[in-house]
Design a protein around this motif. Structure first.
Motif, PDB file in Angstrom:
ATOM      1  N   ASN A  33      18.729   3.896   7.914  1.00 35.74           N
ATOM      2  CA  ASN A  33      17.263   3.799   8.005  1.00 35.74           C
ATOM      3  C   ASN A  33      16.693   4.815   8.990  1.00 35.74           C
ATOM      4  O   ASN A  33      15.636   5.394   8.757  1.00 35.74           O
ATOM      5  N   LEU A  34      17.404   5.021  10.102  1.00 38.13           N
ATOM      6  CA  LEU A  34      16.906   5.991  11.088  1.00 38.13           C
ATOM      7  C   LEU A  34      17.015   7.418  10.568  1.00 38.13           C
ATOM      8  O   LEU A  34      16.213   8.291  10.930  1.00 38.13           O
ATOM      9  N   ASN A  35      18.010   7.666   9.707  1.00 41.35           N
ATOM     10  CA  ASN A  35      18.106   8.977   9.074  1.00 41.35           C
ATOM     11  C   ASN A  35      17.062   9.156   7.989  1.00 41.35           C
ATOM     12  O   ASN A  35      16.584  10.256   7.746  1.00 41.35           O
ATOM     13  N   ARG A  47      14.034   7.908   8.035  1.00 43.53           N
ATOM     14  CA  ARG A  47      12.697   8.141   8.599  1.00 43.53           C
ATOM     15  C   ARG A  47      12.557   9.598   9.044  1.00 43.53           C
ATOM     16  O   ARG A  47      13.517  10.244   9.422  1.00 43.53           O
ATOM     17  N   TYR A  48      11.382  10.082   8.941  1.00 41.62           N
ATOM     18  CA  TYR A  48      11.069  11.397   9.507  1.00 41.62           C
ATOM     19  C   TYR A  48       9.565  11.407   9.754  1.00 41.62           C
ATOM     20  O   TYR A  48       8.833  10.568   9.220  1.00 41.62           O
ATOM     21  N   ALA A  55      10.927   2.221  10.336  1.00 36.92           N
ATOM     22  CA  ALA A  55      12.150   2.709   9.675  1.00 36.92           C
ATOM     23  C   ALA A  55      12.945   1.542   9.093  1.00 36.92           C
ATOM     24  O   ALA A  55      13.418   1.611   7.962  1.00 36.92           O
ATOM     25  N   MET A  56      13.073   0.468   9.852  1.00 38.62           N
ATOM     26  CA  MET A  56      13.865  -0.683   9.387  1.00 38.62           C
ATOM     27  C   MET A  56      13.226  -1.325   8.158  1.00 38.62           C
ATOM     28  O   MET A  56      13.895  -1.914   7.323  1.00 38.62           O
ATOM     29  N   ILE A  82      21.365   0.401   9.939  1.00 33.81           N
ATOM     30  CA  ILE A  82      20.504   0.873  11.033  1.00 33.81           C
ATOM     31  C   ILE A  82      20.464   2.401  11.030  1.00 33.81           C
ATOM     32  O   ILE A  82      19.397   3.010  11.050  1.00 33.81           O
ATOM     33  N   LEU A  83      21.653   3.015  10.965  1.00 29.97           N
ATOM     34  CA  LEU A  83      21.679   4.480  11.024  1.00 29.97           C
ATOM     35  C   LEU A  83      21.122   5.112   9.747  1.00 29.97           C
ATOM     36  O   LEU A  83      20.452   6.149   9.806  1.00 29.97           O
ATOM     37  N   LYS A 127      17.843  16.378   8.848  1.00 28.17           N
ATOM     38  CA  LYS A 127      17.367  16.245  10.226  1.00 28.17           C
ATOM     39  C   LYS A 127      17.959  17.328  11.114  1.00 28.17           C
ATOM     40  O   LYS A 127      19.112  17.696  10.950  1.00 28.17           O
ATOM     41  N   THR A 161      10.511   2.619  15.112  1.00 29.89           N
ATOM     42  CA  THR A 161      11.814   2.067  14.712  1.00 29.89           C
ATOM     43  C   THR A 161      11.620   0.927  13.710  1.00 29.89           C
ATOM     44  O   THR A 161      12.342   0.830  12.713  1.00 29.89           O
TER      45      THR A 161
END
Ligand SMILES: Cc1cc2nc3c(=O)[nH]c(=O)nc-3n(C[C@H](O)[C@H](O)[C@H](O)COP(=O)(O)O)c2cc1C
Length: 224
Positions: free
Chosen positions: A24-26, A28-29, A161-162, A21-22, A212, A158
Protein backbone atom coordinates in the motif's frame (compact mmCIF):
# COMPACT_ATOMS: atom_id res chain seq x y z
CA UNK A 1 -3.59 -30.32 15.63
CA UNK A 2 -5.74 -27.30 16.42
CA UNK A 3 -2.77 -25.49 17.95
CA UNK A 4 -0.65 -26.26 14.88
CA UNK A 5 -3.35 -24.93 12.59
CA UNK A 6 -3.76 -21.83 14.72
CA UNK A 7 -0.03 -21.12 14.76
CA UNK A 8 0.18 -21.63 11.01
CA UNK A 9 -2.73 -19.26 10.34
CA UNK A 10 -1.45 -16.71 12.79
CA UNK A 11 2.03 -16.64 11.26
CA UNK A 12 0.56 -16.46 7.76
CA UNK A 13 -1.79 -13.66 8.68
CA UNK A 14 1.03 -11.61 10.09
CA UNK A 15 3.19 -12.11 7.02
CA UNK A 16 0.34 -11.02 4.72
CA UNK A 17 -0.29 -8.02 6.90
CA UNK A 18 3.31 -6.88 6.65
CA UNK A 19 3.31 -7.36 2.89
CA UNK A 20 0.08 -5.39 2.55
CA UNK A 21 1.46 -2.45 4.48
CA UNK A 22 4.46 -2.12 2.18
CA UNK A 23 2.39 -2.79 -0.95
CA UNK A 24 0.00 0.00 0.00
CA UNK A 25 2.83 2.41 0.79
CA UNK A 26 4.39 1.64 -2.59
CA UNK A 27 1.02 2.10 -4.26
CA UNK A 28 0.61 5.61 -2.87
CA UNK A 29 2.30 8.53 -4.51
CA UNK A 30 1.82 12.28 -4.49
CA UNK A 31 -0.98 12.28 -7.03
CA UNK A 32 -0.74 15.08 -9.58
CA UNK A 33 -3.98 14.47 -11.44
CA UNK A 34 -7.24 13.23 -9.94
CA UNK A 35 -10.49 12.27 -11.68
CA UNK A 36 -12.98 14.28 -9.62
CA UNK A 37 -14.77 11.18 -8.31
CA UNK A 38 -16.02 11.09 -4.74
CA UNK A 39 -14.47 9.13 -1.89
CA UNK A 40 -16.85 7.04 0.27
CA UNK A 41 -17.95 8.80 3.46
CA UNK A 42 -16.75 5.98 5.69
CA UNK A 43 -13.26 6.25 4.20
CA UNK A 44 -13.17 10.03 4.64
CA UNK A 45 -14.38 9.67 8.21
CA UNK A 46 -11.66 7.11 8.91
CA UNK A 47 -8.98 9.40 7.46
CA UNK A 48 -10.22 12.33 9.56
CA UNK A 49 -10.35 10.15 12.66
CA UNK A 50 -6.77 8.97 12.05
CA UNK A 51 -5.68 12.61 11.83
CA UNK A 52 -7.51 13.32 15.09
CA UNK A 53 -5.66 10.40 16.71
CA UNK A 54 -2.21 11.64 15.63
CA UNK A 55 0.19 12.28 18.50
CA UNK A 56 1.49 15.78 19.20
CA UNK A 57 4.07 17.27 21.52
CA UNK A 58 2.55 17.45 25.00
CA UNK A 59 -0.74 16.33 23.44
CA UNK A 60 -1.93 19.82 22.60
CA UNK A 61 -2.82 19.33 18.91
CA UNK A 62 -1.99 22.99 18.24
CA UNK A 63 -3.80 23.17 14.90
CA UNK A 64 -7.13 22.95 13.15
CA UNK A 65 -7.88 21.13 9.94
CA UNK A 66 -10.19 22.79 7.44
CA UNK A 67 -12.06 20.16 5.43
CA UNK A 68 -12.87 21.83 2.13
CA UNK A 69 -15.39 20.13 -0.12
CA UNK A 70 -16.94 23.25 -1.66
CA UNK A 71 -15.80 23.47 -5.29
CA UNK A 72 -16.02 27.27 -5.52
CA UNK A 73 -13.73 27.70 -2.50
CA UNK A 74 -11.30 25.17 -3.94
CA UNK A 75 -11.25 27.07 -7.26
CA UNK A 76 -10.08 30.13 -5.33
CA UNK A 77 -7.53 28.12 -3.35
CA UNK A 78 -6.14 26.83 -6.65
CA UNK A 79 -5.42 30.40 -7.72
CA UNK A 80 -3.08 30.90 -4.75
CA UNK A 81 -1.54 27.43 -5.23
CA UNK A 82 0.20 27.76 -8.59
CA UNK A 83 -2.89 26.31 -10.27
CA UNK A 84 -2.17 22.78 -9.11
CA UNK A 85 -4.99 20.67 -10.59
CA UNK A 86 -5.38 18.29 -7.62
CA UNK A 87 -6.96 21.11 -5.66
CA UNK A 88 -10.13 21.03 -7.72
CA UNK A 89 -9.88 17.46 -9.08
CA UNK A 90 -9.77 15.94 -5.59
CA UNK A 91 -12.86 15.06 -3.57
CA UNK A 92 -11.67 16.93 -0.49
CA UNK A 93 -8.91 19.34 0.34
CA UNK A 94 -7.59 19.50 3.88
CA UNK A 95 -5.85 22.66 5.06
CA UNK A 96 -3.71 22.21 8.17
CA UNK A 97 -3.55 25.54 10.02
CA UNK A 98 -1.68 26.12 13.27
CA UNK A 99 -2.50 28.32 16.25
CA UNK A 100 -1.12 31.77 15.67
CA UNK A 101 -1.73 33.08 19.17
CA UNK A 102 -3.75 32.48 22.34
CA UNK A 103 -1.47 29.70 23.55
CA UNK A 104 -2.10 30.41 27.24
CA UNK A 105 -5.87 30.23 26.95
CA UNK A 106 -5.67 27.15 24.75
CA UNK A 107 -3.34 25.44 27.24
CA UNK A 108 -5.88 26.17 29.97
CA UNK A 109 -8.64 24.59 27.84
CA UNK A 110 -6.46 21.57 27.22
CA UNK A 111 -5.74 21.11 30.92
CA UNK A 112 -9.49 21.19 31.55
CA UNK A 113 -10.01 18.59 28.85
CA UNK A 114 -7.48 16.24 30.48
CA UNK A 115 -9.16 16.73 33.86
CA UNK A 116 -12.59 15.98 32.43
CA UNK A 117 -11.54 13.05 30.22
CA UNK A 118 -9.52 11.35 32.95
CA UNK A 119 -11.65 12.45 35.85
CA UNK A 120 -8.64 14.10 37.47
CA UNK A 121 -8.68 17.12 39.81
CA UNK A 122 -7.43 20.31 38.12
CA UNK A 123 -4.93 20.93 40.94
CA UNK A 124 -3.12 17.69 40.08
CA UNK A 125 -2.37 19.15 36.65
CA UNK A 126 -0.98 22.47 37.85
CA UNK A 127 2.70 21.41 37.54
CA UNK A 128 2.10 20.09 34.06
CA UNK A 129 0.39 23.33 33.04
CA UNK A 130 3.31 25.38 34.37
CA UNK A 131 5.77 23.25 32.43
CA UNK A 132 3.79 23.73 29.19
CA UNK A 133 3.55 27.49 29.72
CA UNK A 134 7.27 27.64 30.61
CA UNK A 135 8.04 25.84 27.35
CA UNK A 136 5.90 28.28 25.37
CA UNK A 137 7.77 31.24 26.89
CA UNK A 138 11.05 30.11 25.28
CA UNK A 139 10.10 28.31 22.08
CA UNK A 140 9.09 29.56 18.60
CA UNK A 141 5.48 28.48 19.05
CA UNK A 142 4.33 28.61 15.42
CA UNK A 143 7.33 26.61 14.24
CA UNK A 144 6.74 24.06 17.02
CA UNK A 145 3.03 23.88 16.13
CA UNK A 146 3.85 23.37 12.44
CA UNK A 147 5.95 20.34 13.25
CA UNK A 148 2.98 18.85 15.08
CA UNK A 149 0.70 19.52 12.10
CA UNK A 150 3.08 17.59 9.83
CA UNK A 151 2.77 14.53 12.05
CA UNK A 152 -1.01 14.71 11.62
CA UNK A 153 -0.48 15.08 7.87
CA UNK A 154 1.61 11.88 7.95
CA UNK A 155 -1.16 10.01 9.72
CA UNK A 156 -3.60 11.21 7.06
CA UNK A 157 -1.35 10.19 4.17
CA UNK A 158 -0.66 6.75 5.63
CA UNK A 159 -4.32 6.09 6.34
CA UNK A 160 -5.22 7.09 2.77
CA UNK A 161 -2.67 4.55 1.50
CA UNK A 162 -4.08 1.78 3.70
CA UNK A 163 -7.58 2.52 2.38
CA UNK A 164 -6.36 2.75 -1.23
CA UNK A 165 -7.43 6.37 -1.44
CA UNK A 166 -5.16 8.77 -3.31
CA UNK A 167 -3.67 11.83 -1.69
CA UNK A 168 -1.20 14.64 -2.21
CA UNK A 169 0.71 16.47 0.50
CA UNK A 170 1.01 20.09 -0.65
CA UNK A 171 3.21 22.98 0.39
CA UNK A 172 3.00 24.59 -3.03
CA UNK A 173 0.81 27.57 -2.19
CA UNK A 174 1.29 31.13 -0.99
CA UNK A 175 0.57 30.92 2.72
CA UNK A 176 -0.23 34.60 3.25
CA UNK A 177 -2.66 34.61 0.31
CA UNK A 178 -4.39 31.45 1.51
CA UNK A 179 -4.68 32.86 5.04
CA UNK A 180 -6.32 35.97 3.62
CA UNK A 181 -8.67 33.99 1.38
CA UNK A 182 -9.87 31.73 4.19
CA UNK A 183 -9.80 34.56 6.74
CA UNK A 184 -7.64 32.42 9.00
CA UNK A 185 -6.46 35.47 10.92
CA UNK A 186 -9.95 35.85 12.39
CA UNK A 187 -9.69 32.28 13.67
CA UNK A 188 -6.21 32.90 15.12
CA UNK A 189 -4.72 30.46 12.61
CA UNK A 190 -1.94 30.28 10.00
CA UNK A 191 -1.87 27.74 7.16
CA UNK A 192 1.11 25.38 6.96
CA UNK A 193 0.34 22.50 4.63
CA UNK A 194 -2.53 21.02 2.61
CA UNK A 195 -3.58 17.53 1.60
CA UNK A 196 -5.73 16.66 -1.40
CA UNK A 197 -7.78 13.46 -1.14
CA UNK A 198 -9.33 11.74 -4.15
CA UNK A 199 -8.78 9.24 -6.94
CA UNK A 200 -5.90 9.20 -9.40
CA UNK A 201 -6.56 9.82 -13.10
CA UNK A 202 -4.26 7.24 -14.66
CA UNK A 203 -4.86 8.60 -18.15
CA UNK A 204 -3.54 12.05 -17.27
CA UNK A 205 -1.04 11.47 -14.46
CA UNK A 206 2.42 10.67 -15.85
CA UNK A 207 3.57 9.66 -12.35
CA UNK A 208 1.16 6.73 -12.01
CA UNK A 209 3.39 4.42 -14.05
CA UNK A 210 6.75 5.56 -12.69
CA UNK A 211 8.66 3.71 -9.97
CA UNK A 212 9.31 5.38 -6.65
CA UNK A 213 12.59 7.22 -6.19
CA UNK A 214 13.98 6.54 -2.73
CA UNK A 215 17.48 6.44 -1.34
CA UNK A 216 18.79 2.94 -0.59
CA UNK A 217 18.41 1.57 2.92
CA UNK A 218 22.18 1.81 3.50
CA UNK A 219 22.12 5.52 2.65
CA UNK A 220 19.22 6.25 4.97
CA UNK A 221 19.77 4.24 8.12
CA UNK A 222 22.65 4.37 10.52
CA UNK A 223 22.55 1.28 12.69
CA UNK A 224 24.32 1.56 16.01
C1 LIG B 1 5.46 18.58 2.89
C2 LIG B 1 5.31 18.21 1.45
C3 LIG B 1 4.91 19.14 0.52
C4 LIG B 1 4.69 18.78 -0.82
N1 LIG B 1 4.16 19.70 -1.70
C5 LIG B 1 3.75 19.27 -2.92
C6 LIG B 1 2.99 20.11 -3.77
O1 LIG B 1 2.70 21.27 -3.46
N2 LIG B 1 2.56 19.61 -4.96
C7 LIG B 1 2.83 18.33 -5.34
O2 LIG B 1 2.40 17.92 -6.43
N3 LIG B 1 3.56 17.50 -4.56
C8 LIG B 1 4.01 17.93 -3.37
N4 LIG B 1 4.71 17.09 -2.54
C9 LIG B 1 4.98 15.72 -3.00
C10 LIG B 1 6.47 15.34 -3.09
O3 LIG B 1 7.05 15.91 -4.19
C11 LIG B 1 6.53 13.81 -3.10
O4 LIG B 1 5.98 13.31 -1.91
C12 LIG B 1 7.95 13.29 -3.25
O5 LIG B 1 8.48 13.65 -4.50
C13 LIG B 1 8.01 11.78 -3.09
O6 LIG B 1 7.20 11.14 -4.04
P1 LIG B 1 5.92 10.26 -3.70
O7 LIG B 1 5.22 10.92 -2.54
O8 LIG B 1 5.11 10.32 -4.94
O9 LIG B 1 6.38 8.89 -3.36
C14 LIG B 1 4.94 17.46 -1.22
C15 LIG B 1 5.38 16.52 -0.28
C16 LIG B 1 5.53 16.87 1.03
C17 LIG B 1 5.92 15.80 2.03
Amino acid sequence: MFLKLYLFNHANYKKNDLMNILENLNWRYATKRMNGEQVANEKINTILEAIRLAPSSMGLQPYKVLVVKDKAIREKIKEVSYNQPQITESAYLLVFAVWKDGYEEKTENFIQLIAKTRNQPLESLQDYKNRVLGFFSIVDKVSWASRQAYIALGFGLTTCAMLKVDSTPMEGFVNEDLDKLLELDKLGLKSVVMMAIGNRDETKDYLTALPKVRRAEKDLYIYL
